[in-house]
Each structure stands twice: as C-alpha cells, then as structure tokens.
Design a protein around this motif. Sequence first.
Motif, PDB file in Angstrom:
ATOM      1  N   SER A 173       0.874  -1.316  -0.102  1.00 50.53           N
ATOM      2  CA  SER A 173       0.040  -0.036  -0.138  1.00 50.53           C
ATOM      3  C   SER A 173       0.831   1.276   0.159  1.00 50.53           C
ATOM      4  O   SER A 173       0.261   2.464  -0.385  1.00 50.53           O
ATOM      5  N   ARG A 174       2.210   1.184   0.043  1.00 48.20           N
ATOM      6  CA  ARG A 174       3.022   2.335   0.189  1.00 48.20           C
ATOM      7  C   ARG A 174       3.795   2.537  -0.958  1.00 48.20           C
ATOM      8  O   ARG A 174       4.654   3.211  -1.161  1.00 48.20           O
ATOM      9  N   SER A 175       3.621   1.419  -1.987  1.00 51.56           N
ATOM     10  CA  SER A 175       4.304   1.693  -3.207  1.00 51.56           C
ATOM     11  C   SER A 175       3.816   2.430  -4.402  1.00 51.56           C
ATOM     12  O   SER A 175       3.338   2.258  -4.995  1.00 51.56           O
ATOM     13  N   GLY A 176       3.600   3.689  -3.898  1.00 54.12           N
ATOM     14  CA  GLY A 176       2.842   4.682  -4.623  1.00 54.12           C
ATOM     15  C   GLY A 176       3.988   5.773  -5.244  1.00 54.12           C
ATOM     16  O   GLY A 176       3.398   6.824  -5.796  1.00 54.12           O
ATOM     17  N   GLY A 177       5.017   5.368  -5.235  1.00 55.47           N
ATOM     18  CA  GLY A 177       6.036   6.218  -5.777  1.00 55.47           C
ATOM     19  C   GLY A 177       6.022   6.574  -7.366  1.00 55.47           C
ATOM     20  O   GLY A 177       5.177   5.891  -8.160  1.00 55.47           O
ATOM     21  N   CYS A 178       6.818   7.304  -8.010  1.00 50.44           N
ATOM     22  CA  CYS A 178       6.577   7.704  -9.534  1.00 50.44           C
ATOM     23  C   CYS A 178       7.400   6.804 -10.391  1.00 50.44           C
ATOM     24  O   CYS A 178       7.771   6.958 -11.570  1.00 50.44           O
ATOM     25  N   GLY A 179       8.091   5.719  -9.543  1.00 52.42           N
ATOM     26  CA  GLY A 179       8.713   4.891 -10.635  1.00 52.42           C
ATOM     27  C   GLY A 179       8.229   4.116 -11.667  1.00 52.42           C
ATOM     28  O   GLY A 179       8.978   3.977 -12.831  1.00 52.42           O
ATOM     29  N   ALA A 180       6.910   3.918 -11.664  1.00 58.67           N
ATOM     30  CA  ALA A 180       6.242   3.310 -12.889  1.00 58.67           C
ATOM     31  C   ALA A 180       5.909   4.473 -13.936  1.00 58.67           C
ATOM     32  O   ALA A 180       6.164   4.181 -15.022  1.00 58.67           O
ATOM     33  N   ALA A 181       5.547   5.486 -13.492  1.00 56.55           N
ATOM     34  CA  ALA A 181       5.090   6.574 -14.512  1.00 56.55           C
ATOM     35  C   ALA A 181       6.220   7.171 -15.080  1.00 56.55           C
ATOM     36  O   ALA A 181       6.151   7.379 -16.251  1.00 56.55           O
ATOM     37  N   MET A 182       7.711   6.902 -14.722  1.00 63.42           N
ATOM     38  CA  MET A 182       8.583   7.576 -15.320  1.00 63.42           C
ATOM     39  C   MET A 182       9.145   6.596 -16.491  1.00 63.42           C
ATOM     40  O   MET A 182      10.063   7.038 -17.190  1.00 63.42           O
ATOM     41  N   ARG A 183       8.709   5.479 -16.514  1.00 61.62           N
ATOM     42  CA  ARG A 183       9.362   4.408 -17.313  1.00 61.62           C
ATOM     43  C   ARG A 183       8.227   3.727 -18.331  1.00 61.62           C
ATOM     44  O   ARG A 183       8.563   2.725 -18.874  1.00 61.62           O
ATOM     45  N   THR A 184       6.951   4.160 -18.252  1.00 62.16           N
ATOM     46  CA  THR A 184       6.106   3.641 -19.335  1.00 62.16           C
ATOM     47  C   THR A 184       5.295   4.284 -20.540  1.00 62.16           C
ATOM     48  O   THR A 184       4.392   4.054 -21.137  1.00 62.16           O
ATOM     49  N   MET A 185       5.966   5.535 -20.360  1.00 64.04           N
ATOM     50  CA  MET A 185       5.594   6.531 -21.825  1.00 64.04           C
ATOM     51  C   MET A 185       5.437   5.726 -22.891  1.00 64.04           C
ATOM     52  O   MET A 185       4.737   5.872 -23.769  1.00 64.04           O
ATOM     53  N   GLY A 186       6.665   5.212 -23.499  1.00 63.59           N
ATOM     54  CA  GLY A 186       6.909   4.329 -24.542  1.00 63.59           C
ATOM     55  C   GLY A 186       5.655   3.201 -24.935  1.00 63.59           C
ATOM     56  O   GLY A 186       5.401   2.936 -26.269  1.00 63.59           O
ATOM     57  N   PHE A 187       5.366   2.744 -23.775  1.00 66.04           N
ATOM     58  CA  PHE A 187       4.016   1.659 -24.029  1.00 66.04           C
ATOM     59  C   PHE A 187       2.996   2.267 -24.805  1.00 66.04           C
ATOM     60  O   PHE A 187       2.136   1.233 -25.460  1.00 66.04           O
ATOM     61  N   GLY A 188       2.685   3.540 -24.299  1.00 65.92           N
ATOM     62  CA  GLY A 188       1.596   4.101 -25.223  1.00 65.92           C
ATOM     63  C   GLY A 188       1.687   4.254 -26.932  1.00 65.92           C
ATOM     64  O   GLY A 188       0.840   4.591 -27.451  1.00 65.92           O
ATOM     65  N   LEU A 189       2.916   4.004 -27.167  1.00 59.53           N
ATOM     66  CA  LEU A 189       3.020   4.113 -28.877  1.00 59.53           C
ATOM     67  C   LEU A 189       2.637   2.656 -29.396  1.00 59.53           C
ATOM     68  O   LEU A 189       2.317   2.684 -30.639  1.00 59.53           O
ATOM     69  N   LEU A 190       1.948   1.949 -28.477  1.00 61.68           N
ATOM     70  CA  LEU A 190       1.197   0.700 -29.395  1.00 61.68           C
ATOM     71  C   LEU A 190      -0.110   1.221 -29.320  1.00 61.68           C
ATOM     72  O   LEU A 190      -1.113   1.144 -28.748  1.00 61.68           O
ATOM     73  N   ALA A 191      -0.197   1.757 -30.767  1.00 54.39           N
ATOM     74  CA  ALA A 191      -1.502   2.814 -31.042  1.00 54.39           C
ATOM     75  C   ALA A 191      -2.231   2.193 -32.302  1.00 54.39           C
ATOM     76  O   ALA A 191      -3.269   2.773 -32.764  1.00 54.39           O
ATOM     77  N   SER A 192      -1.505   1.231 -32.914  1.00 52.95           N
ATOM     78  CA  SER A 192      -2.210   0.695 -34.164  1.00 52.95           C
ATOM     79  C   SER A 192      -3.314  -0.298 -33.668  1.00 52.95           C
ATOM     80  O   SER A 192      -3.521  -0.788 -32.651  1.00 52.95           O
ATOM     81  N   PRO A 193      -4.460  -0.400 -34.460  1.00 54.71           N
ATOM     82  CA  PRO A 193      -5.776  -1.164 -34.061  1.00 54.71           C
ATOM     83  C   PRO A 193      -5.315  -2.450 -33.464  1.00 54.71           C
ATOM     84  O   PRO A 193      -6.038  -2.918 -32.507  1.00 54.71           O
ATOM     85  N   SER A 194      -4.577  -3.114 -33.957  1.00 53.35           N
ATOM     86  CA  SER A 194      -4.338  -4.462 -33.752  1.00 53.35           C
ATOM     87  C   SER A 194      -3.608  -4.878 -32.180  1.00 53.35           C
ATOM     88  O   SER A 194      -3.788  -5.520 -31.432  1.00 53.35           O
ATOM     89  N   TYR A 195      -2.712  -3.742 -32.255  1.00 48.67           N
ATOM     90  CA  TYR A 195      -1.829  -3.749 -30.830  1.00 48.67           C
ATOM     91  C   TYR A 195      -2.442  -2.675 -29.548  1.00 48.67           C
ATOM     92  O   TYR A 195      -1.999  -3.266 -28.543  1.00 48.67           O
ATOM     93  N   ALA A 196      -3.385  -1.865 -29.981  1.00 41.33           N
ATOM     94  CA  ALA A 196      -3.444  -0.991 -29.023  1.00 41.33           C
ATOM     95  C   ALA A 196      -4.333  -1.573 -27.670  1.00 41.33           C
ATOM     96  O   ALA A 196      -4.112  -1.047 -26.578  1.00 41.33           O
ATOM     97  N   PRO A 197      -5.186  -2.876 -27.921  1.00 44.74           N
ATOM     98  CA  PRO A 197      -5.762  -3.456 -26.793  1.00 44.74           C
ATOM     99  C   PRO A 197      -4.563  -3.990 -25.664  1.00 44.74           C
ATOM    100  O   PRO A 197      -4.953  -4.358 -24.748  1.00 44.74           O
TER     101      PRO A 197
END
Length: 437
Positions: A173-197
């Motif tokens: 419950s205390r693992s709320g730091g920004c460590g995940a937020a700072m390393r997942t931006m590139g995952f949002g590049l999965l934007a084509s219809p087949s890969y977006a889900p």
Amino acid sequence: KATVSVLNCAGCTKSRMADEDRACACVILGAVGDAMGYKGGDWEFAHSTGKILKDLEEYTAGKGVLALNIRKWMVSDDTVEHLHSCEGLVAGLRKVGVPEGDGGGDPECPLGVGERLSAANVESLDQIMQNVACHFKKSAEDFCGRAPGKGEQQGLKLLSLAGNNWDAKPFDSRSGGCGAAMRTMGFGLLASPSYAPLMLPLALEASRMSKTCPTGYLGGYTSAYFTYLASVGVPVWRWAALLVEKGVPACQEYLLEGKGPRVRHVKENAEAEIADGVFVKKWQWYIKVRGLDGVADADAPPALKFPANYGALKEYGVRDQFYMEVAKSPFNPSGKNPGACGLSAVLIAYDALLYACCASGAAPGSPQRYEAVVQNAVFHRGDNDSTGSIALSWYGALNGLAGVPKAHYDGVQYRSRAKDAGRLIYTLQQSRKRSNP
C-alpha cells in the motif's frame, strides 16, 4: 515525409510529421527532460525552485531555457529504466507475433470497460511481460551515479534474470512512488488497431513489477495512456476527463475481473476503491480547478482557468504552491517533494503540457510552446526529472522534435538507443500489420 492534418488542442488544424518521427521523439525527449531535470543530481534534489532558476540564468547568461546546452548531461535512473522497458517490449513483441483480432472497441480507450482479450492474447501478454521483466532487471546494472529510487530497486531485486516471475511483487500500500510513471511512456506507442488493446494490460503489469499500490500503477498507466492519446490525435484538453471517465474504470475492471495473465491482489485492489480512491479524487479536483468539467466528449476546448502569467519563470511561487497542493495526499499531508509519487508526477507533467498547448498562446511546434512545457515541467523543486521526462515524452508524441533546440537533444545520453526504441515499437506494428492484413 508525408504529413497528416489533425486537430490540436485549440481546435484548429496543424501539420504533423510522420508518426515514426513522433514515436522516436517520444523516447528521445523523455531522456532530455530527465537529463535536464536531474542535472547530475543538482536540480532533482534541490529544495528551492529559486536556486534552480538562478543556476539557469548563470548557465545561459540570462537567455533562458532555449539557450541551455545539455550536451553530455547524464540521464538518471528514469531514462535507464524507460529504455530497458521499451527494449523489453520490443523483444516481447517480436516473439509473439500479431495479436488476434482487429482491436475494435473504443479508439479513445483500448480494452475499455466491457471488452476482453482472447485467450491467445492473454498468453501473449505473459510472454511479452517476461521479456519486459528480463530487460527491466538489467537496468540495475546501469544505476551508478543515477540516484535510483528505493522502491524501484526493491522491485528489481525480486525479479529473476529470465523475468519469468514478473508478478513477484507483493501488494504494498505504500508503493505509490513515481517509478512506474517515469518508465511507461513508450508503451503508449502501441497505437495501431491490432496492438492498442495490449497497451492497458502491458502498462499496468509493467508498472506492477515495482508499484502494486493504485497510486503507483495508475501513474504508470496514465503515462502510457496519454502517450497513446497523443499518438492517435486526441486533443490535450480532453485527456484528463478521458482518464477519469474511461481509463481508470477500464483499469479497475481489468484488475478486479481478472482479464489478464497471473491474476493477483484482487481483494486488496477492491478494498483500495480504484475508481473512487485518492488518484481519481485528485484528478477530479484538478479538472474543476482548471475548468475541464464535462469535456470528455466535447468538440471545442473550454475556457481554461490558469493564473495570470502562470508560465513566467519569475512567477514560480504560484506554481510551487499549486504543485504542493497536487502532491498532498494521506501519505504526504504537507505536499513536499512534488512529482515524487505516481499521481503528482503525471498530474504536474499534464498541467505543464496543458498550459503550453492550450493557454500559453504559443503556436503548435514552435520553440515557445516547447519552452513553456519545459519551464513548468522541469524547473521546479521536487522530483523534476520525472515530471520533465514524462511531459517531454508526451510533447514528442504530439510534435516530434519541432521547436526543440538541437543542443537539447543532439548530445543527450543514450540518444541513439532512445531513437531505436521508439522506431522499433512503431515499425513492428506497421510491418506486421502490412504482412498480416
């Protein structure tokens, strides 16, 4: 290269460079924002915004952000982890092939409420995550002098070298730091219809390798989701409302109904009230403060509420006060170190981008618009390398390198790796889409 016309946040059209260029810029500028905010530890750990701005004035002879030369400035753990995560994503995508189905569903929220993955895609997710975890584990080998966070180090220690136990992290419950937020931006590049889900489950599961608390993993999802919205041309002013109305409910359903591989922490997440907890309530507060109420389905931008001269460097006291309010939570009642948690990191980054795109008056892709993002996302006390990295990744997904001084990106550490990571995430989707209609 071919250009397309899309809506910008002000409701008019602008010319965009090729999607591949924006994908590369997303990862490159993440490194730029990180290196600039970190400055070898001098600025990330500075307790005074005034001190940071005094240094900036000295380094640029009073010429400001655009005159800053960051060639050879080292990146922090943020970029090291982001690059390894993206490289693991690429390795995993290469192994599993093209996902089943055509995507379908809501293009503004892939794998939204009521949508499910096929059994084959769930199995593919497991294989991709093993590759992500394997590469993420390797990031610890490059932490020297980069000030890695304790939470990220703890998560990394749990992972095997092969990454097959990517679900090893217990609920915390205390693992709320920004460590995940700072390393997942590139995952949002999965934007084509087949890969977006695959974007939502991969962003969440990659985040939960170290951050199993909603504040932590929802920050990671938001970093990826906003990159996705930038990639598909959704106006910036709609992102916050879409996150609250579509994105977080989709995350809650995925986690509580066991849509993905290796279902875990259902009871704990149910008790955390994901869609009505601290993360969402803070975003709802922000939406009201900035005048973004009811814009998720709007066709025109609202009249945004920003203080006068909000973007002026000399008015940093106003931003400092606001960022402190953003950072306040049950775990941080004083609001110290803004940007350090998964919530404040993405919210401050978004606020900087929203102001630059929709309230600064600067033209799309202009140096002045880029400067406005940097001034608000990077030059503040607190965890400014993380907010800077996230905000500039989104800027890159929107505008590529347009308006960015060459001295900001040309010599940034790991630029070639960053460019390759963005290019490969993009081209893997395109080449396989063409060969598998």
